[in-house]
Design an enzyme around this catalytic site. Sequence first.
Site, mmCIF file in Angstrom:
data_model
loop_
_atom_site.group_PDB
_atom_site.id
_atom_site.type_symbol
_atom_site.label_atom_id
_atom_site.label_comp_id
_atom_site.label_asym_id
_atom_site.label_seq_id
_atom_site.Cartn_x
_atom_site.Cartn_y
_atom_site.Cartn_z
ATOM 1 N N HIS A 129 -5.886 23.896 -0.707
ATOM 2 C CA HIS A 129 -5.868 23.008 -1.874
ATOM 3 C C HIS A 129 -4.774 21.956 -1.763
ATOM 4 C CE1 HIS A 129 -2.323 24.993 -3.667
ATOM 5 N NE2 HIS A 129 -2.867 26.133 -3.280
ATOM 6 N N CYS A 145 -1.905 30.786 -0.025
ATOM 7 C CA CYS A 145 -2.819 29.644 0.071
ATOM 8 C C CYS A 145 -2.284 28.633 1.078
ATOM 9 C CB CYS A 145 -2.963 28.954 -1.289
ATOM 10 S SG CYS A 145 -3.943 29.905 -2.470
#
Length: 170
Positions: A129, A145
């Site tokens: 992201h 992440c």
Amino acid sequence: MRRGILLALVAAAALLIPASASLARETVAFANLAYRPGTIVVSTRERTLYLVVGEGQAIRYPVAVGRKGKQWQGETRIERKYVEPAWSPPEEIKRDNPKLPDVIAGGTPENPMGARAMTLTGGGQYAIHGTNKPKSIGTFASYGCVRMLNEDIIDLYERVRVGTTVVMLP
């Protein structure tokens, strides 16, 4: 004497190159034939994401990856793609930061997902992201992440599809 002058010139030139110059995406040689074109390869050690484009090349993006104890490795796939996603902190993050709201609206400066997000198979815990903290790129900063500059996640988002293989290396 000449060596000293040369070293001084190299040092002076380094001061003129902006720090962000090393954080730019670029096409690079990538001769690892184990990965087919379209595969995303993340090197945790290098804090770099490679999109294999074929013919011995990949697009290299600087990223932030999991901090110590939050890193993982293996193969997964992109499960879903989102534009300016809302974010609900997972239990572990909420436990570490109890003042966080249950949901942060997409497209707001407080949202840590940035401009785009691509969730990975395996329970929705991890994603590739964007970020609202561009200074974290190049560091070990996340809960597992892969964070990218917003302009880079937009670029990558347009190049890959749901089902793309993602390989996370140590």
